[in-house]
Scaffold this motif. Sequence first.
Motif, PDB file in Angstrom:
ATOM      1  N   ASP A   2       3.888   5.733  -5.600  1.00 28.69           N
ATOM      2  CA  ASP A   2       3.753   5.747  -7.126  1.00 28.69           C
ATOM      3  C   ASP A   2       2.599   6.686  -7.488  1.00 28.69           C
ATOM      4  OD1 ASP A   2       5.917   3.979  -7.210  1.00 28.69           O
ATOM      5  OD2 ASP A   2       4.434   2.065  -7.508  1.00 28.69           O
ATOM      6  N   ALA A   3       1.667   6.755  -6.634  1.00 28.73           N
ATOM      7  CA  ALA A   3       0.440   7.635  -7.203  1.00 28.73           C
ATOM      8  C   ALA A   3       1.056   9.119  -6.916  1.00 28.73           C
ATOM      9  CB  ALA A   3      -0.675   7.441  -6.178  1.00 28.73           C
ATOM     10  N   VAL A   4       1.890   9.444  -5.849  1.00 32.71           N
ATOM     11  CA  VAL A   4       2.318  10.716  -5.535  1.00 32.71           C
ATOM     12  C   VAL A   4       3.339  11.174  -6.649  1.00 32.71           C
ATOM     13  CG1 VAL A   4       3.720  12.078  -3.978  1.00 32.71           C
ATOM     14  CG2 VAL A   4       1.864  10.785  -3.005  1.00 32.71           C
ATOM     15  N   GLU A   5       4.191  10.242  -6.851  1.00 31.66           N
ATOM     16  CA  GLU A   5       5.187  10.776  -7.975  1.00 31.66           C
ATOM     17  C   GLU A   5       4.238  10.845  -9.410  1.00 31.66           C
ATOM     18  OE1 GLU A   5       8.472  11.458 -10.094  1.00 31.66           O
ATOM     19  OE2 GLU A   5       8.143  11.265  -7.935  1.00 31.66           O
ATOM     20  N   TYR A   6       3.407  10.053  -9.729  1.00 29.11           N
ATOM     21  CA  TYR A   6       2.740  10.239 -10.930  1.00 29.11           C
ATOM     22  C   TYR A   6       1.884  11.575 -10.825  1.00 29.11           C
ATOM     23  CZ  TYR A   6      -0.654   9.210 -14.664  1.00 29.11           C
ATOM     24  OH  TYR A   6      -1.434   9.275 -15.862  1.00 29.11           O
ATOM     25  N   GLN A   7       1.367  12.006  -9.686  1.00 23.00           N
ATOM     26  CA  GLN A   7       0.490  13.442  -9.487  1.00 23.00           C
ATOM     27  C   GLN A   7       1.667  14.496  -9.888  1.00 23.00           C
ATOM     28  OE1 GLN A   7      -2.809  13.815  -9.310  1.00 23.00           O
ATOM     29  NE2 GLN A   7      -2.314  15.887  -9.659  1.00 23.00           N
ATOM     30  N   ARG A   8       2.671  14.225  -9.257  1.00 18.08           N
ATOM     31  CA  ARG A   8       3.876  15.287  -9.203  1.00 18.08           C
ATOM     32  C   ARG A   8       4.282  15.588 -10.879  1.00 18.08           C
ATOM     33  NH1 ARG A   8       8.905  16.038 -10.215  1.00 18.08           N
ATOM     34  NH2 ARG A   8       9.405  13.736 -10.149  1.00 18.08           N
ATOM     35  N   GLN A   9       4.471  14.680 -11.514  1.00 20.69           N
ATOM     36  CA  GLN A   9       4.436  14.618 -13.220  1.00 20.69           C
ATOM     37  C   GLN A   9       3.534  15.300 -13.720  1.00 20.69           C
ATOM     38  OE1 GLN A   9       5.518  10.699 -14.215  1.00 20.69           O
ATOM     39  NE2 GLN A   9       7.326  10.638 -13.239  1.00 20.69           N
ATOM     40  N   ILE A  10       2.290  15.012 -13.490  1.00 21.06           N
ATOM     41  CA  ILE A  10       1.016  15.638 -14.078  1.00 21.06           C
ATOM     42  C   ILE A  10       1.036  17.214 -13.701  1.00 21.06           C
ATOM     43  CG2 ILE A  10      -1.373  16.006 -13.886  1.00 21.06           C
ATOM     44  CD1 ILE A  10      -1.706  12.788 -13.564  1.00 21.06           C
ATOM     45  N   ASP A  11       1.316  17.507 -12.435  1.00 18.06           N
ATOM     46  CA  ASP A  11       1.325  18.995 -12.128  1.00 18.06           C
ATOM     47  C   ASP A  11       2.479  19.639 -12.825  1.00 18.06           C
ATOM     48  OD1 ASP A  11      -0.653  18.319 -10.142  1.00 18.06           O
ATOM     49  OD2 ASP A  11       0.795  18.298  -8.590  1.00 18.06           O
ATOM     50  N   GLU A  12       3.772  19.144 -13.054  1.00 22.41           N
ATOM     51  CA  GLU A  12       4.698  19.577 -13.820  1.00 22.41           C
ATOM     52  C   GLU A  12       4.335  19.906 -15.152  1.00 22.41           C
ATOM     53  OE1 GLU A  12       8.241  17.333 -13.335  1.00 22.41           O
ATOM     54  OE2 GLU A  12       8.567  17.869 -11.301  1.00 22.41           O
ATOM     55  N   LEU A  13       3.576  19.135 -15.641  1.00 22.71           N
ATOM     56  CA  LEU A  13       3.258  19.073 -17.158  1.00 22.71           C
ATOM     57  C   LEU A  13       2.267  20.159 -17.323  1.00 22.71           C
ATOM     58  CD1 LEU A  13       2.876  15.534 -18.294  1.00 22.71           C
ATOM     59  CD2 LEU A  13       4.559  17.330 -18.994  1.00 22.71           C
ATOM     60  N   ILE A  69       0.951  -1.107  -0.053  1.00 22.06           N
ATOM     61  CA  ILE A  69       0.118   0.171   0.082  1.00 22.06           C
ATOM     62  C   ILE A  69       0.783   1.351   0.059  1.00 22.06           C
ATOM     63  CG2 ILE A  69      -1.597   1.458   1.377  1.00 22.06           C
ATOM     64  CD1 ILE A  69      -2.863  -1.465   2.208  1.00 22.06           C
ATOM     65  N   ILE A  70       1.888   1.380   0.780  1.00 22.61           N
ATOM     66  CA  ILE A  70       2.861   2.484   0.899  1.00 22.61           C
ATOM     67  C   ILE A  70       3.632   2.617  -0.633  1.00 22.61           C
ATOM     68  CG2 ILE A  70       4.904   3.202   1.820  1.00 22.61           C
ATOM     69  CD1 ILE A  70       4.121   2.053   4.652  1.00 22.61           C
ATOM     70  N   GLY A  71       4.032   1.639  -1.160  1.00 25.77           N
ATOM     71  CA  GLY A  71       4.549   1.616  -2.522  1.00 25.77           C
ATOM     72  C   GLY A  71       3.611   2.215  -3.474  1.00 25.77           C
ATOM     73  N   GLU A  72       2.329   1.771  -3.458  1.00 27.23           N
ATOM     74  CA  GLU A  72       1.392   2.075  -4.413  1.00 27.23           C
ATOM     75  C   GLU A  72       1.107   3.595  -4.230  1.00 27.23           C
ATOM     76  OE1 GLU A  72      -2.084  -0.343  -4.034  1.00 27.23           O
ATOM     77  OE2 GLU A  72      -1.024  -2.057  -5.041  1.00 27.23           O
ATOM     78  N   THR A  73       0.998   4.052  -2.805  1.00 24.56           N
ATOM     79  CA  THR A  73       0.890   5.589  -2.784  1.00 24.56           C
ATOM     80  C   THR A  73       2.148   6.452  -2.933  1.00 24.56           C
ATOM     81  OG1 THR A  73      -0.286   4.970  -0.633  1.00 24.56           O
ATOM     82  CG2 THR A  73       0.285   7.156  -0.715  1.00 24.56           C
TER      83      THR A  73
END
Length: 176
Positions: A108-119, A102-106
């Motif tokens: 990964d989701a945070v990193e994905y959201q950061r990439q979206i925010d940057e774009l 669960i921590i790993g998935e979280t």
Amino acid sequence: QQRDKLRQYQRRLSLSLERERALARQLLKDGKKEKAMLLLKKKRYQEQLLDKTENQISNLERMVQDIEFTQIEMKVIEGLKIGNECLNKMHQVMSIEEVERIIGETQDAVEYQRQIDELLAGSLTEEDEDAILEELNAITQEQLELPEVPSEPLPEKIPEASPIKNRPKPELVAAS
């Protein structure tokens, strides 16, 4: 119940002692010293019984307190046992591997959201940031232009503003 019975016994003995003391006084007044002596011995024996009874009552009260405290301890132990069983059930439901997943998935989701925010924000790339740093270094290396210093010498004395000299002071008029 036993304590109450012993207290009743104490009251009876106390009343009996008072009666025997009064009777011993009366026997002494009547000149019957031997009977008074025998009665006082009996009274002394009953006083010892009264002391023993007091000790027994004290022991009973201590025992009652010990029993009550043991009952409280048993309730605490039962509560701890139930709490421990509850924790074990919760641990069975959620294993360490499950928590790590669960921590790993979280993350990964945070990193994905950061990439979206940057774009979406149009943030600068690493190359842009390097170019900005180079420009900042170039600016700091340049000499700053200072204003020119006047070549004329400064006056030694600053001319004063024209003071008013020889001006008559207004006189105060006394009010009558």
